[in-house]
Structures are given as C-alpha cells and as structure tokens.
Design a protein around this motif. Structure first.
Motif, PDB file in Angstrom:
ATOM      1  N   ASP A 112      -1.948  50.346  92.559  1.00 45.22           N
ATOM      2  CA  ASP A 112      -1.864  50.334  93.935  1.00 45.22           C
ATOM      3  C   ASP A 112      -1.206  48.936  93.378  1.00 45.22           C
ATOM      4  OD1 ASP A 112      -3.666  49.417  93.191  1.00 45.22           O
ATOM      5  OD2 ASP A 112      -4.971  49.107  95.198  1.00 45.22           O
ATOM      6  N   ASP A 113      -1.062  48.575  92.531  1.00 45.50           N
ATOM      7  CA  ASP A 113      -0.467  47.472  92.426  1.00 45.50           C
ATOM      8  C   ASP A 113       1.262  47.242  91.622  1.00 45.50           C
ATOM      9  OD1 ASP A 113       0.431  44.863  91.439  1.00 45.50           O
ATOM     10  OD2 ASP A 113      -1.636  43.472  91.410  1.00 45.50           O
ATOM     11  N   PRO A 114       2.055  47.525  92.760  1.00 46.38           N
ATOM     12  CA  PRO A 114       3.641  46.982  92.047  1.00 46.38           C
ATOM     13  C   PRO A 114       3.593  46.283  90.937  1.00 46.38           C
ATOM     14  CG  PRO A 114       3.340  46.791  94.432  1.00 46.38           C
ATOM     15  CD  PRO A 114       1.775  46.563  93.910  1.00 46.38           C
ATOM     16  N   ALA A 115       3.412  45.130  91.477  1.00 44.85           N
ATOM     17  CA  ALA A 115       3.865  43.784  89.675  1.00 44.85           C
ATOM     18  C   ALA A 115       2.791  44.559  88.589  1.00 44.85           C
ATOM     19  CB  ALA A 115       3.451  42.774  90.295  1.00 44.85           C
ATOM     20  N   VAL A 116       1.938  45.056  88.639  1.00 43.58           N
ATOM     21  CA  VAL A 116       0.733  46.218  87.142  1.00 43.58           C
ATOM     22  C   VAL A 116       1.733  47.238  87.109  1.00 43.58           C
ATOM     23  CG1 VAL A 116      -1.374  46.907  86.439  1.00 43.58           C
ATOM     24  CG2 VAL A 116      -0.458  44.859  88.178  1.00 43.58           C
ATOM     25  N   VAL A 117       2.114  47.975  88.218  1.00 42.51           N
ATOM     26  CA  VAL A 117       3.144  49.098  87.699  1.00 42.51           C
ATOM     27  C   VAL A 117       4.062  48.549  86.723  1.00 42.51           C
ATOM     28  CG1 VAL A 117       3.644  50.883  88.651  1.00 42.51           C
ATOM     29  CG2 VAL A 117       1.962  50.382  89.436  1.00 42.51           C
ATOM     30  N   LYS A 118       4.643  47.563  87.482  1.00 41.96           N
ATOM     31  CA  LYS A 118       6.124  47.717  86.722  1.00 41.96           C
ATOM     32  C   LYS A 118       6.139  46.604  85.659  1.00 41.96           C
ATOM     33  CE  LYS A 118      10.248  45.326  87.767  1.00 41.96           C
ATOM     34  NZ  LYS A 118      10.677  44.605  86.796  1.00 41.96           N
ATOM     35  N   HIS A 119       5.186  46.145  85.064  1.00 39.59           N
ATOM     36  CA  HIS A 119       4.947  45.704  84.050  1.00 39.59           C
ATOM     37  C   HIS A 119       4.267  46.546  82.840  1.00 39.59           C
ATOM     38  CE1 HIS A 119       4.430  42.487  81.206  1.00 39.59           C
ATOM     39  NE2 HIS A 119       2.828  42.839  81.245  1.00 39.59           N
ATOM     40  N   ALA A 120       3.344  46.847  83.899  1.00 38.38           N
ATOM     41  CA  ALA A 120       3.441  48.790  82.174  1.00 38.38           C
ATOM     42  C   ALA A 120       4.656  49.112  82.396  1.00 38.38           C
ATOM     43  CB  ALA A 120       2.173  49.502  83.043  1.00 38.38           C
ATOM     44  N   LEU A 121       5.322  49.419  83.077  1.00 34.55           N
ATOM     45  CA  LEU A 121       6.446  50.519  82.811  1.00 34.55           C
ATOM     46  C   LEU A 121       7.513  49.546  82.030  1.00 34.55           C
ATOM     47  CD1 LEU A 121       7.190  52.450  86.119  1.00 34.55           C
ATOM     48  CD2 LEU A 121       5.703  53.288  84.044  1.00 34.55           C
ATOM     49  N   ASP A 122       7.860  48.725  82.204  1.00 32.50           N
ATOM     50  CA  ASP A 122       8.936  47.851  81.927  1.00 32.50           C
ATOM     51  C   ASP A 122       8.900  47.512  79.988  1.00 32.50           C
ATOM     52  OD1 ASP A 122      10.173  47.279  84.245  1.00 32.50           O
ATOM     53  OD2 ASP A 122       9.737  45.090  83.775  1.00 32.50           O
ATOM     54  N   ASP A 123       7.148  46.866  79.660  1.00 30.28           N
ATOM     55  CA  ASP A 123       6.536  47.342  78.623  1.00 30.28           C
ATOM     56  C   ASP A 123       6.794  48.889  77.623  1.00 30.28           C
ATOM     57  OD1 ASP A 123       6.328  44.810  78.639  1.00 30.28           O
ATOM     58  OD2 ASP A 123       4.042  44.818  78.467  1.00 30.28           O
ATOM     59  N   ALA A 124       6.685  49.817  78.265  1.00 31.09           N
ATOM     60  CA  ALA A 124       6.680  50.836  77.640  1.00 31.09           C
ATOM     61  C   ALA A 124       8.703  50.779  77.391  1.00 31.09           C
ATOM     62  CB  ALA A 124       6.085  51.831  78.840  1.00 31.09           C
ATOM     63  N   PHE A 125       8.859  50.959  78.007  1.00 26.76           N
ATOM     64  CA  PHE A 125      10.382  51.048  78.197  1.00 26.76           C
ATOM     65  C   PHE A 125      11.036  50.394  76.499  1.00 26.76           C
ATOM     66  CE2 PHE A 125      15.490  51.395  79.427  1.00 26.76           C
ATOM     67  CZ  PHE A 125      15.691  52.721  79.045  1.00 26.76           C
ATOM     68  N   ALA A 126      10.968  48.983  76.802  1.00 23.90           N
ATOM     69  CA  ALA A 126      11.242  48.028  75.762  1.00 23.90           C
ATOM     70  C   ALA A 126      10.427  48.329  74.471  1.00 23.90           C
ATOM     71  CB  ALA A 126      10.388  47.234  76.214  1.00 23.90           C
ATOM     72  N   LYS A 127       9.464  48.942  74.390  1.00 20.82           N
ATOM     73  CA  LYS A 127       8.826  49.842  73.492  1.00 20.82           C
ATOM     74  C   LYS A 127       9.445  50.711  72.509  1.00 20.82           C
ATOM     75  CE  LYS A 127       4.750  51.266  70.896  1.00 20.82           C
ATOM     76  NZ  LYS A 127       2.980  51.836  71.136  1.00 20.82           N
ATOM     77  N   PHE A 128      10.205  51.790  73.405  1.00 22.94           N
ATOM     78  CA  PHE A 128      10.517  52.576  73.362  1.00 22.94           C
ATOM     79  C   PHE A 128      11.773  52.501  72.606  1.00 22.94           C
ATOM     80  CE2 PHE A 128      13.780  56.072  74.938  1.00 22.94           C
ATOM     81  CZ  PHE A 128      14.178  56.742  74.057  1.00 22.94           C
ATOM     82  N   ILE A 129      12.868  51.455  73.041  1.00 23.72           N
ATOM     83  CA  ILE A 129      14.395  51.532  73.410  1.00 23.72           C
ATOM     84  C   ILE A 129      14.211  50.251  71.759  1.00 23.72           C
ATOM     85  CG2 ILE A 129      15.351  49.785  73.086  1.00 23.72           C
ATOM     86  CD1 ILE A 129      16.005  51.611  75.276  1.00 23.72           C
ATOM     87  N   VAL A 130      13.241  49.716  70.948  1.00 25.12           N
ATOM     88  CA  VAL A 130      12.500  49.861  69.429  1.00 25.12           C
ATOM     89  C   VAL A 130      13.204  50.394  68.616  1.00 25.12           C
ATOM     90  CG1 VAL A 130      11.661  47.732  68.294  1.00 25.12           C
ATOM     91  CG2 VAL A 130      12.167  46.931  70.552  1.00 25.12           C
ATOM     92  N   GLU A 131      11.758  51.776  69.160  1.00 23.65           N
ATOM     93  CA  GLU A 131      11.527  52.420  68.367  1.00 23.65           C
ATOM     94  C   GLU A 131      12.942  53.829  68.116  1.00 23.65           C
ATOM     95  OE1 GLU A 131       8.772  54.979  70.482  1.00 23.65           O
ATOM     96  OE2 GLU A 131       6.363  53.634  69.717  1.00 23.65           O
ATOM     97  N   GLU A 132      13.977  53.225  69.080  1.00 24.91           N
ATOM     98  CA  GLU A 132      15.373  54.205  68.749  1.00 24.91           C
ATOM     99  C   GLU A 132      16.503  53.553  67.668  1.00 24.91           C
ATOM    100  OE1 GLU A 132      16.250  57.128  70.635  1.00 24.91           O
ATOM    101  OE2 GLU A 132      13.904  57.405  70.580  1.00 24.91           O
ATOM    102  N   GLY A 133      15.676  52.462  67.604  1.00 24.23           N
ATOM    103  CA  GLY A 133      16.404  51.298  66.799  1.00 24.23           C
ATOM    104  C   GLY A 133      17.359  50.679  67.030  1.00 24.23           C
ATOM    105  N   TYR A 134      17.122  49.959  68.436  1.00 21.83           N
ATOM    106  CA  TYR A 134      17.493  48.953  68.949  1.00 21.83           C
ATOM    107  C   TYR A 134      16.777  47.408  68.618  1.00 21.83           C
ATOM    108  CZ  TYR A 134      20.788  51.580  70.906  1.00 21.83           C
ATOM    109  OH  TYR A 134      22.153  52.167  71.347  1.00 21.83           O
TER     110      TYR A 134
END
Length: 209
Positions: free
Chosen positions: A22-44
C-alpha cells in the motif's frame, strides 16, 4: 528450538521478504531494483559514475555544513568562514536537487554497452545478433520508470543513453508481481522485463537495418 516448533522462524523470514504493497514508494523501489538486477544479468553492466558524482556532491555539502558547525574558530572571527560554508552548502544542495528533479526525473539506471559472449550464430540469427552487438558497441542503456500515485500502472522505458536510437515503453500492472501478502513474484516480473528488453533490442536492430 521453540521458535521452530511454533513456526516463528519461518514467519520472521517471510515478513522480511514481504513489502508494504500500500506504499507506492516502497513498491516502486522494489520493482526498480528488480529490473536493474535483471538488466545486469542480461549482460549490461551498470555505470555508477553518475550516481557517484551525486554522492560526492551530497557528502561535500555535508562536510561543509559540519565544518561550519564545529570548526574551532570563535565568533565573530568566524563570520566569513561560516558564510563560505553556508554558501557552498546551499549551492551544492540546490544543484543536487536540480539534478534529481530536472535532469534525472524518472531515470533509475545507466549502463555500459552490452557485453557479447562468443561468436554469433549463422544465418538470420547471425545478422540479428550482429546488429544488436553493433548497436550496443558504443551506447549503454538508460532505464526509466514511473509509478502513477494511487494507481497500479508501472511504466518501464528503455532507450539508449545520450538519446538517439529507439525507445520502448510498456505499462505493467503491479498487482501482477505481488501477492496479497506483499510477497514479490520475481519469475513473473523477469518474464515481463525480458519482453521489454527483447522488444527494445529488436527495434534497435530494425532501425540500423
């Protein structure tokens, strides 16, 4: 032992992984971190030079504030020194806020060009793969995200750092990536992230062709 019998250990571990959905800032932070980690795992590989620059600005401003507060010089002899510290702190703090609000905006990550592993395969795949490698040879990625307040629309945008080239955006629903208890669903999110990245890379190849 008593905690294990009662299941308290398991509950504690689960609570640690859950977030406040129910906290948009916490949700966004979690999704941002997850996508950043995914991008790194993809070779970037992430380029943290810009983040480090902002950290240096912030720490320098704090250092001047501390100097102005604790420097062993009696007042009023320290008036000029205090004035310099206040002005420098104000300039650095204002500059940092300007960067965050007017330059970074929704940007969450910059990367170096994609690392390629091994020779490309033959045929059509070879041309496509070579196109991706050539497109990524000099430019890293710029990742942006936006979560509308009080809404479930989470938009991810992938483009080349510095502008130019294609841009691909897709709006996702955060309810697809968290259960009712706030537990993150990484497999579902990584699948959505892979779709976004592949579509962007496909557009990059098509544009160069």
């Amino acid at each position: 032992l008593m905690g294990q019998v009662l299941g308290l250990g398991k509950t504690k571990k689960k609570d640690k992984a859950a977030i406040q959905i129910d906290d948009p800032a916490v949700v966004k932070h979690a999704l941002d971190d997850a996508f950043a980690k995914f991008i790194v795992e993809e070779g970037y590989e992430e380029d943290v030079s810009w983040s480090n620059f902002k950290l240096v600005m912030g720490f320098t401003g704090v250092a001047f504030a501390l100097l102005g507060q604790f420097y062993p010089m009696p007042f009023p002899a320290s008036r000029l020194f205090l004035a310099v510290c206040v002005v420098v702190y104000f300039i650095l703090h204002t500059g940092l806020q300007f960067i965050i609000v007017c330059i970074d905006k929704d940007k969450i990550m910059f990367t170096y060009p994609k690392k390629t592993q091994g020779p490309p395969s033959s045929g059509k795949k070879k041309r496509a793969k070579a196109g991706v490698a050539k497109a990524d040879a000099t430019k890293g990625l710029c990742i942006e995200s936006n979560l509308t307040r009080y809404e479930t629309d989470y938009t991810l945008t992938v483009s080349y750092r510095g502008g130019g080239g294609p841009k691909y955006s897709k709006t996702l629903q955060i309810t697809d990536f968290f259960d009712t208890e706030g537990m993150f669903l990484p497999d579902a999110f990584n699948a959505a992230g892979k779709d976004i990245l592949r579509n962007f890379e496909k557009r990059a190849v098509e544009k160069r062709e």
